[in-house]
Design an enzyme around this catalytic site. Sequence first.
Site, PDB file in Angstrom:
ATOM      1  N   ASP A 106       0.274  -2.745  13.073  1.00 23.47           N
ATOM      2  CA  ASP A 106       0.719  -3.132  11.629  1.00 23.47           C
ATOM      3  C   ASP A 106       0.822  -4.617  11.810  1.00 23.47           C
ATOM      4  O   ASP A 106       1.896  -5.103  12.392  1.00 23.47           O
ATOM      5  CB  ASP A 106       1.876  -2.593  11.361  1.00 23.47           C
TER       6      ASP A 106
ATOM      7  N   ARG B 132       0.820  -1.386  -0.026  1.00 24.55           N
ATOM      8  CA  ARG B 132      -0.068  -0.140  -0.016  1.00 24.55           C
ATOM      9  C   ARG B 132       0.720   1.228   0.099  1.00 24.55           C
ATOM     10  O   ARG B 132       1.748   1.354   0.847  1.00 24.55           O
ATOM     11  CB  ARG B 132      -1.013  -0.065   1.292  1.00 24.55           C
TER      12      ARG B 132
ATOM     13  N   ASP C 273       4.354  -5.961  10.446  1.00 23.83           N
ATOM     14  CA  ASP C 273       5.552  -5.648  11.686  1.00 23.83           C
ATOM     15  C   ASP C 273       5.278  -6.617  12.911  1.00 23.83           C
ATOM     16  O   ASP C 273       6.608  -6.938  13.604  1.00 23.83           O
ATOM     17  CB  ASP C 273       5.412  -4.090  12.154  1.00 23.83           C
TER      18      ASP C 273
ATOM     19  N   THR D 175      -0.607   7.553  -1.177  1.00 22.60           N
ATOM     20  CA  THR D 175      -1.740   7.771  -1.752  1.00 22.60           C
ATOM     21  C   THR D 175      -2.944   6.499  -1.367  1.00 22.60           C
ATOM     22  O   THR D 175      -4.023   6.468  -1.482  1.00 22.60           O
ATOM     23  CB  THR D 175      -1.829   7.264  -3.416  1.00 22.60           C
TER      24      THR D 175
HETATM   25  N1  URA Z   1      -2.640  -3.076   7.629  1.00 22.98           N
HETATM   26  C1  URA Z   1      -2.286  -3.125   8.973  1.00 22.98           C
HETATM   27  O1  URA Z   1      -1.374  -4.167   9.102  1.00 22.98           O
HETATM   28  N2  URA Z   1      -2.754  -2.742   9.884  1.00 22.98           N
HETATM   29  C2  URA Z   1      -3.854  -1.641   9.780  1.00 22.98           C
HETATM   30  O2  URA Z   1      -4.370  -1.499  10.810  1.00 22.98           O
HETATM   31  C3  URA Z   1      -4.263  -1.628   8.529  1.00 22.98           C
HETATM   32  C4  URA Z   1      -3.680  -1.996   7.482  1.00 22.98           C
END
Ligand code: URA
Length: 208
Positions: A199, A103, A202, A107
């Site tokens: 995330d 992503r 992560d 954008t």
């Molecule tokens: N991707 C993620 O890892 N966490 C989110 O909250 C949104 C997208």
Amino acid sequence: MDNVFVSNHALILHKLTKLRDVATEPKKFRELIRELSILLAYEATQDLRLDPTSVTTPMGKAQGYQLTEKVGLIPVLRAGLGMVEGIWEMMPGAEVWHIGLYRDERTLHPVSYYNKLPVEPTVQVCLVLDPMLATGGTAVETINILKKWGAKNIKYIGIIAAPEGVAALSQAHPDVPIYVAAVDSHLNEIGYIVPGLGDAGDRQFGTA
Ligand code: URA
């Protein structure tokens, strides 16, 4: 929305709570992603086609069933990777096809960087695996790719969705059922699900 299946199974709710916890370390986080994925896949695959067969037990013959359709697991790199292994153990005959989309942080649109799908579809059912259905952009684009490939029966399995992601995916692909453990409140200004879990990539890979 009738194509969204939010599980309220006790095990899922319990494990999801631990997954969300900011104190959960990567090793435990990966275990929970694996376990939740198995449980959600169990729900998503309840209607896989079966052929009747018979089996010989030590005591005689019994009616049995065997899966007739080839399943493809499509983890979206990289956060979807942790969802594969457990589901694959349940369906060792499945094929695994990786799709790499990230992503763009500016954008928020998906950008494709890895796709090695063969020319013709080799599976009848595709399970798209991506834990966080945020804006829905990545899911929509992954399913666009699979449909161009010729896939007909596609299901999405995630862990947490935002209402925005559910709306975007349902609008673009109303034929694709969505299986998740929770639909949360909203997306924040940088596209993270609130309250979510942070995330997912992560937290699995210890890169936060
Ligand atoms: N991707 C993620 O890892 N966490 C989110 O909250 C949104 C997208």
